[in-house]
Design an enzyme around this catalytic site. Structure first.
Site, mmCIF file in Angstrom:
data_model
loop_
_atom_site.group_PDB
_atom_site.id
_atom_site.type_symbol
_atom_site.label_atom_id
_atom_site.label_comp_id
_atom_site.label_asym_id
_atom_site.label_seq_id
_atom_site.Cartn_x
_atom_site.Cartn_y
_atom_site.Cartn_z
ATOM 1 N N ARG A 1 -3.009 -38.107 -57.143
ATOM 2 C CA ARG A 1 -3.848 -39.247 -57.476
ATOM 3 C C ARG A 1 -4.253 -39.955 -56.184
ATOM 4 N NH1 ARG A 1 -1.079 -42.449 -55.590
ATOM 5 N NH2 ARG A 1 -2.713 -43.999 -55.858
ATOM 6 N N GLY A 2 -5.219 -40.871 -56.342
ATOM 7 C CA GLY A 2 -5.768 -41.523 -55.159
ATOM 8 C C GLY A 2 -7.032 -40.771 -54.751
ATOM 9 N N ALA A 3 -8.108 -41.524 -54.512
ATOM 10 C CA ALA A 3 -9.420 -40.886 -54.353
ATOM 11 C C ALA A 3 -9.461 -39.787 -53.267
ATOM 12 C CB ALA A 3 -10.466 -41.969 -54.100
ATOM 13 N N ARG B 1 -11.794 -36.425 -63.579
ATOM 14 C CA ARG B 1 -11.705 -37.893 -63.519
ATOM 15 C C ARG B 1 -13.065 -38.431 -63.069
ATOM 16 N NH1 ARG B 1 -6.479 -40.536 -60.957
ATOM 17 N NH2 ARG B 1 -7.123 -42.159 -62.410
ATOM 18 N N GLN C 1 1.770 -47.727 -59.744
ATOM 19 C CA GLN C 1 1.569 -47.117 -58.418
ATOM 20 C C GLN C 1 2.170 -47.977 -57.314
ATOM 21 O OE1 GLN C 1 -0.840 -47.211 -60.765
ATOM 22 N NE2 GLN C 1 -2.197 -45.456 -60.630
ATOM 23 N N ASP D 1 -11.947 -46.614 -54.942
ATOM 24 C CA ASP D 1 -12.220 -45.314 -55.556
ATOM 25 C C ASP D 1 -13.691 -44.941 -55.454
ATOM 26 O OD1 ASP D 1 -9.623 -46.311 -56.941
ATOM 27 O OD2 ASP D 1 -9.710 -44.135 -57.153
ATOM 28 N N ASN E 1 -11.954 -50.036 -57.995
ATOM 29 C CA ASN E 1 -10.591 -49.719 -57.563
ATOM 30 C C ASN E 1 -9.686 -49.920 -58.777
ATOM 31 O OD1 ASN E 1 -8.837 -48.912 -55.366
ATOM 32 N ND2 ASN E 1 -7.940 -50.934 -55.470
ATOM 33 N N LYS E 2 -8.418 -49.649 -58.587
ATOM 34 C CA LYS E 2 -7.445 -49.717 -59.681
ATOM 35 C C LYS E 2 -7.568 -51.010 -60.471
ATOM 36 C CE LYS E 2 -5.319 -47.139 -60.717
ATOM 37 N NZ LYS E 2 -5.778 -46.242 -61.813
HETATM 38 O O1 MRU Z 1 -5.669 -43.829 -60.732
HETATM 39 P P1 MRU Z 1 -5.304 -43.590 -59.284
HETATM 40 O O2 MRU Z 1 -3.864 -43.835 -58.998
HETATM 41 O O3 MRU Z 1 -5.834 -42.269 -58.814
HETATM 42 O O4 MRU Z 1 -6.144 -44.688 -58.528
HETATM 43 C C1 MRU Z 1 -6.090 -44.860 -57.150
HETATM 44 C C2 MRU Z 1 -6.491 -46.228 -56.802
HETATM 45 O O5 MRU Z 1 -7.196 -46.889 -57.510
HETATM 46 C C3 MRU Z 1 -5.974 -46.824 -55.576
HETATM 47 O O6 MRU Z 1 -6.037 -48.201 -55.751
HETATM 48 C C4 MRU Z 1 -6.597 -46.512 -54.304
HETATM 49 O O7 MRU Z 1 -6.857 -47.647 -53.584
HETATM 50 C C5 MRU Z 1 -7.829 -45.770 -54.219
HETATM 51 S S1 MRU Z 1 -7.407 -44.272 -53.489
HETATM 52 C C6 MRU Z 1 -6.873 -44.570 -51.867
#
Ligand code: MRU
Length: 319
Positions: free
Chosen positions: A51-53, A82, A180, A220, A230-231
């Site tokens: 996970r994480g962009a 995704r 996370q 993201d 973002n999250k």
């Molecule tokens: O759903 P995830 O865990 O893949 O989401 C990741 C995020 O949103 C993080 O906040 C992150 O900042 C982006 S990826 C470095």
């Protein structure tokens, strides 16, 4: 617990397969997941083994290697995993371009990953300049090495500042529902950076009490006018930061910048399953009749952003 992956990385390609640190098991167990097929790679992205962009982008380039004999179908399968993180689409397009130019797919994928790692390191070097001794900094979700293969985006400035001997404290939002924040906790713990996890609802309290000097998050997808996804929970932190006069920074490499979209209103927000809210560590925390809504991301308008920490510079404004 130390990362025992290849050179401490979140994922890598070995023995004709993608090897992932299984992020679903962290921080309790360090286990690995192997993807030998495109479907296994797609599952790893969808189910958040990875996970994480930027890390999703890295998984996708290797996924394209696994499915190189049926490139269009592979791209289609991976694109469906995704919807919000732009890196996924950027990485797939990168591989299609390289294959068209007859480059070796595995070499191209490895180059992509090394380039992302280097960009994250440079984000760290640029962002480190914002960190002053004694600062208390809030971050949300996990944007560390696990989310980017190595270094991280939001966490990269912390690693570099710490290695330079700067003294500062990190508040890590727990980040329900997937928590996370515990991955951020795990990474900061290994690096020896002083920090604490707080409930998401506590961030406003700490900001108002003068306990937070700066916010840095990852992203993201950042679109042309500077709005970014973002999250879930990032937007409210940005609004609270503005209300309390606290600078709010976003850290991301080129692969997260989507120039095809003009405004944050056009970003597709992933809706995830009920069990992410209703079950924690195999334990039901809600009755079966409880209905939930679970958007995985939100969009923060550009007006709340003090700056975008990129690999090249800190931009005050986009567009
Ligand atoms: O759903 P995830 O865990 O893949 O989401 C990741 C995020 O949103 C993080 O906040 C992150 O900042 C982006 S990826 C470095």
């Amino acid at each position: 617990m130390k990362i025992e992956g290849k050179e401490g990385r979140a994922l890598w390609f070995e023995d004709e397969a993608i090897q992932f640190i299984d992020q679903r098991k962290l921080p309790y167990k360090l286990e690995y997941y192997t993807a030998k097929t495109v479907d296994e790679c797609a599952f790893a992205i969808k189910d958040m083994v990875v996970r994480g962009a930027p890390a999703i982008g890295a998984a996708a380039v290797y996924g394209m290697v696994l499915g190189i004999n049926n490139l269009d179908k592979t791209a289609e399968t991976l694109r469906k995993t995704r919807p919000t993180a732009y890196d996924l689409f950027y990485a797939i397009d990168y591989m299609i371009d390289k294959v068209k130019k007859c480059e070796d797919p595995l070499d191209a994928a490895n180059e992509y990953v090394e380039d992302i790692v280097d960009r994250c390191r440079r984000i760290g070097e640029n962002g480190e300049k914002l960190i002053k001794n004694g600062m208390k900094i809030l971050t949300h979700c996990n944007a560390g090495a696990l989310a980017t293969v190595d270094y991280g985006t939001a966490l990269a400035p912390f690693y570099i500042a710490h290695r330079k001997g700067k003294k500062f404290f990190v508040y890590a939002d727990e980040t329900r529902p997937r928590c996370q924040g515990l991955l951020t906790d795990w990474e900061l713990e290994q690096e020896g950076i002083p920090h604490a996890v707080i409930a998401d609802n506590a961030a406003g309290h700490f900001m108002k009490s003068g306990e937070i000097d700066m916010v840095i998050t990852g992203a993201d997808r950042i679109v042309s006018n500077g709005d970014f996804a973002n999250k879930i929970g990032t937007y409210e932190k940005a609004v609270l930061a503005k209300e309390n006069g606290i600078p709010f920074y976003v850290a991301a490499p080129i692969s997260t910048f989507d120039k095809t979209i003009k405004s944050g209103d056009e970003i597709i927000i992933e809706e995830r399953g009920r069990e992410e809210l209703a079950v924690i560590n195999n334990c039901k925390i809600m009755p079966d009749y409880t209905k939930v809504k679970n958007p995985a991301f939100d969009v923060t308008p550009a007006k709340y952003v003090a700056g975008y920490i990129t690999e090249d510079e800190i931009l005050k404004k986009l567009g």
